[in-house]
Design an enzyme around this catalytic site. Structure first.
Site, mmCIF file in Angstrom:
data_model
loop_
_atom_site.group_PDB
_atom_site.id
_atom_site.type_symbol
_atom_site.label_atom_id
_atom_site.label_comp_id
_atom_site.label_asym_id
_atom_site.label_seq_id
_atom_site.Cartn_x
_atom_site.Cartn_y
_atom_site.Cartn_z
ATOM 1 N N ASP A 156 0.847 -1.107 0.030
ATOM 2 C CA ASP A 156 -0.004 -0.108 0.028
ATOM 3 C C ASP A 156 1.033 1.194 -0.249
ATOM 4 O OD1 ASP A 156 -2.351 1.502 0.059
ATOM 5 O OD2 ASP A 156 -2.642 0.994 2.060
ATOM 6 N N HIS A 229 -8.056 -0.295 -9.763
ATOM 7 C CA HIS A 229 -7.894 0.636 -8.416
ATOM 8 C C HIS A 229 -7.014 1.448 -8.786
ATOM 9 C CE1 HIS A 229 -8.039 1.910 -4.462
ATOM 10 N NE2 HIS A 229 -6.729 1.412 -4.368
#
Length: 320
Positions: A156, A229
């Site tokens: 992330d 995404h």
């Protein structure tokens, strides 16, 4: 960098640029009515640096820090005559399948350290100081998961700006000089359905995220009408300029309660960048082609704040 103006803007930002820590507490509170509550909030904001020193001296390598950010309604109570240009409540999004709710929050304290006990002690003393002036809306404990991965198994924050690109992306500049050095902050708690996510297999997971799972390599979108995404979260303006935000997301959860999530926290110079990103995710680009990650990750909260510079925070603390 084109458009870089930071040599002409004095910056005394809070510790927004601090690297990802091992532990964090995201504390969101509402302020009670009355002048006494506001006076207590002002005193607490004015004493944050001293409180950080009080706790952090026990282990300077623990790198304790705390960013204080203020919501729209509380800002009007603290400084009714002036406010950051883009500050407003979180705008809920009603997508074709999924929703991004707007939830309460007057103050955000983003507490970070390399040790969980430092975060704990700071939060304890902070809430003791605030006392009955506030009501806790949400307290979420985050932790670093392996090599900065989320609980879905992917790295992330890969697209975060670094070095001199951080202020350009995350800190207000000459466009709102009174609030230069501040940052707009958006927070959301996402809960993951890990069983359903595991069931679709790594290949489909990678197509949804837009990166490989093991080595974090970017993938091209496979279908023209369905962006990943990664692509939906990439914001490019009509002039072709890409606008980054600074994420400090952290996993949270409780295996005993079968609760697994990601606390999204984005710092940005321009609030519209995060708003556009969320619109693309929940509404779709094109409309209806929403972020398929949302089929497995549900947004439970949504709140917007402004983290002022240290000097502006001091003014808010000392105002009558």
């Amino acid at each position: 960098m084109a458009g870089h103006t930071w040599d002409r803007v004095p910056i005394d930002a809070q510790s927004i640029e601090a690297p990802l820590s091992r532990s964090a507490i995201f504390l969101v509170v509402e302020t009670m009515d009355g002048n006494d509550a506001i006076a207590s909030v002002r005193a607490t904001l004015g004493g944050l640096d001293d409180l950080i020193k009080t706790v952090g001296f026990r282990d300077l390598d623990g790198k304790l820090s705390c960013i204080a950010a203020i919501g729209s309604a509380l800002w009007d109570r603290l400084s009714p005559s002036s406010r950051p240009a883009e500050l407003k409540p979180f705008s809920p999004i009603d997508g074709p399948v999924h929703k991004a709710p707007s939830t309460p929050g007057d103050l955000l304290f983003h507490i970070r350290a390399e040790r969980a006990d430092l975060c704990f002690e700071f939060a304890r003393l902070l809430l003791d100081t605030l006392g009955d002036a506030v009501r806790i809306v949400d307290e979420t404990w985050g932790f670093r998961y392996f090599d900065a991965r989320d609980l879905l198994g992917f790295v992330d924050g890969t697209a975060n700006p670094v070095g001199q690109d951080i202020p350009e992306s995350a800190l207000v500049g000459e466009e709102d000089r009174e609030f230069a050095g501040g940052s707009y902050v958006v927070t959301q708690k996402y809960l993951h359905d890990l069983s359903a996510w595991k069931a679709i297999g790594a290949d489909r997971q990678e197509k949804i995220i837009g990166r490989t799972k093991v080595d974090n390599i970017e993938l091209d979108d496979q279908a023209a009408n369905q962006k990943s995404h990664k692509s939906l979260a990439t914001i490019v303006d009509p002039q072709g300029v890409e606008h980054d935000i600074l994420r400090d997301n952290m996993p949270f959860g409780s295996p005993g309660r079968r609760e697994f999530g990601t606390y999204f926290i984005g710092y940005t110079r321009r609030l519209w960048v995060i708003e556009k990103m969320l619109q693309r995710m929940f509404i779709g680009e094109p409309k209806g082609a929403y972020d398929r990650l949302l089929d497995f990750s549900t947004a439970r909260t949504g709140t917007t704040f402004f983290a002022p510079s240290r000097s502006t925070l001091a003014k808010l603390a000392n105002a009558e």
